[in-house]
Motif scaffolding. Structure first.
Motif, PDB file in Angstrom:
ATOM      1  N   TYR A 100       0.812  -1.214   0.000  1.00 37.19           N
ATOM      2  CA  TYR A 100       0.000   0.000   0.000  1.00 37.19           C
ATOM      3  C   TYR A 100       0.847   1.266   0.000  1.00 37.19           C
ATOM      4  O   TYR A 100       0.424   2.301  -0.496  1.00 37.19           O
ATOM      5  CB  TYR A 100      -0.939   0.027   1.197  1.00 37.19           C
ATOM      6  CG  TYR A 100      -2.085  -0.953   1.116  1.00 37.19           C
ATOM      7  CD1 TYR A 100      -2.610  -1.356  -0.111  1.00 37.19           C
ATOM      8  CD2 TYR A 100      -2.650  -1.460   2.263  1.00 37.19           C
ATOM      9  CE1 TYR A 100      -3.668  -2.259  -0.175  1.00 37.19           C
ATOM     10  CE2 TYR A 100      -3.715  -2.358   2.206  1.00 37.19           C
ATOM     11  CZ  TYR A 100      -4.218  -2.742   0.988  1.00 37.19           C
ATOM     12  OH  TYR A 100      -5.265  -3.624   0.931  1.00 37.19           O
ATOM     13  N   PHE A 101       2.033   1.184   0.578  1.00 33.40           N
ATOM     14  CA  PHE A 101       2.935   2.339   0.646  1.00 33.40           C
ATOM     15  C   PHE A 101       4.364   1.884   0.381  1.00 33.40           C
ATOM     16  O   PHE A 101       4.724   0.762   0.697  1.00 33.40           O
ATOM     17  CB  PHE A 101       2.897   2.980   2.043  1.00 33.40           C
ATOM     18  CG  PHE A 101       1.550   3.514   2.429  1.00 33.40           C
ATOM     19  CD1 PHE A 101       1.177   4.802   2.093  1.00 33.40           C
ATOM     20  CD2 PHE A 101       0.648   2.723   3.123  1.00 33.40           C
ATOM     21  CE1 PHE A 101      -0.074   5.296   2.435  1.00 33.40           C
ATOM     22  CE2 PHE A 101      -0.601   3.202   3.478  1.00 33.40           C
ATOM     23  CZ  PHE A 101      -0.964   4.492   3.137  1.00 33.40           C
ATOM     24  N   THR A 102       5.144   2.784  -0.175  1.00 32.29           N
ATOM     25  CA  THR A 102       6.583   2.561  -0.224  1.00 32.29           C
ATOM     26  C   THR A 102       7.234   3.587   0.690  1.00 32.29           C
ATOM     27  O   THR A 102       6.840   4.756   0.701  1.00 32.29           O
ATOM     28  CB  THR A 102       7.168   2.691  -1.651  1.00 32.29           C
ATOM     29  OG1 THR A 102       6.916   4.000  -2.155  1.00 32.29           O
ATOM     30  CG2 THR A 102       6.577   1.635  -2.574  1.00 32.29           C
ATOM     31  N   VAL A 103       8.174   3.126   1.475  1.00 36.45           N
ATOM     32  CA  VAL A 103       8.899   4.013   2.374  1.00 36.45           C
ATOM     33  C   VAL A 103      10.078   4.544   1.574  1.00 36.45           C
ATOM     34  O   VAL A 103      11.015   3.814   1.263  1.00 36.45           O
ATOM     35  CB  VAL A 103       9.343   3.273   3.649  1.00 36.45           C
ATOM     36  CG1 VAL A 103      10.108   4.212   4.567  1.00 36.45           C
ATOM     37  CG2 VAL A 103       8.128   2.673   4.373  1.00 36.45           C
ATOM     38  N   GLU A 104      10.026   5.816   1.234  1.00 36.05           N
ATOM     39  CA  GLU A 104      11.042   6.425   0.383  1.00 36.05           C
ATOM     40  C   GLU A 104      12.281   6.843   1.162  1.00 36.05           C
ATOM     41  O   GLU A 104      13.398   6.747   0.669  1.00 36.05           O
ATOM     42  CB  GLU A 104      10.460   7.654  -0.343  1.00 36.05           C
ATOM     43  CG  GLU A 104       9.276   7.334  -1.234  1.00 36.05           C
ATOM     44  CD  GLU A 104       9.639   6.434  -2.396  1.00 36.05           C
ATOM     45  OE1 GLU A 104      10.620   6.750  -3.094  1.00 36.05           O
ATOM     46  OE2 GLU A 104       8.954   5.405  -2.597  1.00 36.05           O
ATOM     47  N   LYS A 105      12.073   7.339   2.372  1.00 27.15           N
ATOM     48  CA  LYS A 105      13.198   7.837   3.155  1.00 27.15           C
ATOM     49  C   LYS A 105      12.798   7.848   4.628  1.00 27.15           C
ATOM     50  O   LYS A 105      11.659   8.150   4.962  1.00 27.15           O
ATOM     51  CB  LYS A 105      13.552   9.250   2.701  1.00 27.15           C
ATOM     52  CG  LYS A 105      14.886   9.764   3.208  1.00 27.15           C
ATOM     53  CD  LYS A 105      15.252  11.082   2.548  1.00 27.15           C
ATOM     54  CE  LYS A 105      15.753  10.769   1.146  1.00 27.15           C
ATOM     55  NZ  LYS A 105      16.408  11.894   0.501  1.00 27.15           N
ATOM     56  N   ILE A 106      13.749   7.518   5.487  1.00 24.05           N
ATOM     57  CA  ILE A 106      13.551   7.590   6.940  1.00 24.05           C
ATOM     58  C   ILE A 106      14.604   8.555   7.473  1.00 24.05           C
ATOM     59  O   ILE A 106      15.800   8.376   7.225  1.00 24.05           O
ATOM     60  CB  ILE A 106      13.684   6.210   7.596  1.00 24.05           C
ATOM     61  CG1 ILE A 106      12.583   5.276   7.092  1.00 24.05           C
ATOM     62  CG2 ILE A 106      13.636   6.336   9.118  1.00 24.05           C
ATOM     63  CD1 ILE A 106      12.688   3.843   7.590  1.00 24.05           C
ATOM     64  N   ILE A 107      14.136   9.584   8.188  1.00 24.34           N
ATOM     65  CA  ILE A 107      15.038  10.617   8.694  1.00 24.34           C
ATOM     66  C   ILE A 107      14.862  10.745  10.206  1.00 24.34           C
ATOM     67  O   ILE A 107      13.886  11.329  10.684  1.00 24.34           O
ATOM     68  CB  ILE A 107      14.746  11.978   8.034  1.00 24.34           C
ATOM     69  CG1 ILE A 107      14.801  11.854   6.510  1.00 24.34           C
ATOM     70  CG2 ILE A 107      15.725  13.041   8.545  1.00 24.34           C
ATOM     71  CD1 ILE A 107      14.263  13.060   5.775  1.00 24.34           C
TER      72      ILE A 107
END
Length: 127
Positions: A100-107
């Motif tokens: 359902y979602f793609t995690v593009e970046k974790i900050i």
């Protein structure tokens, strides 16, 4: 002066973690309402996971109208790394992660860390 808690004690100085995510066509294909809709999925899958890990609270921001980098930003306030890690592991076992979602970046970030490090006032805030 004796410091009663560490500036890295998550109970008193939470870690903030920003997730830049994108919705997938599968998510957008779900109707917003109804028994098999987006809000039903949030109530039946996401909410129970969040309830099990109160040491990681989530805020959700829509951004698709303002950037092509992500459609939404999840903001985690983390007072327990164990809880944060637990909810990430559980989310990875649901349709949330990469379906359902793609995690593009974790900050990950520490609010006003520069002021804590240099023991000075926070920029932009008047006393």
């Amino acid at each position: 002066m004796t410091e009663t808690h560490s500036k890295y004690d998550l109970a008193t100085n939470p870690l903030t973690i920003f997730w830049l995510i994108k919705t997938t066509p599968e998510w957008l294909a779900l109707p917003p309402h109804g028994d098999n809709g987006r809000f039903a999925w949030g109530r039946t899958v996401l909410n129970p996971i969040l309830a099990r890990y109160p040491g990681a609270r989530m805020g959700f921001y829509d951004s698709e109208a303002f950037t092509a980098d992500c459609t939404d930003v999840m903001v985690w306030t983390v007072t327990s790394l164990e809880h944060y890690n637990g909810l990430v592991n559980e989310l990875r076992e649901t349709e949330f992660w990469s379906h359902y979602f793609t995690v593009e970046k974790i900050i990950p970030a520490i609010e006003n860390e520069y002021a804590k490090h240099y023991k000075t006032e926070v920029f932009g805030q008047t006393q």
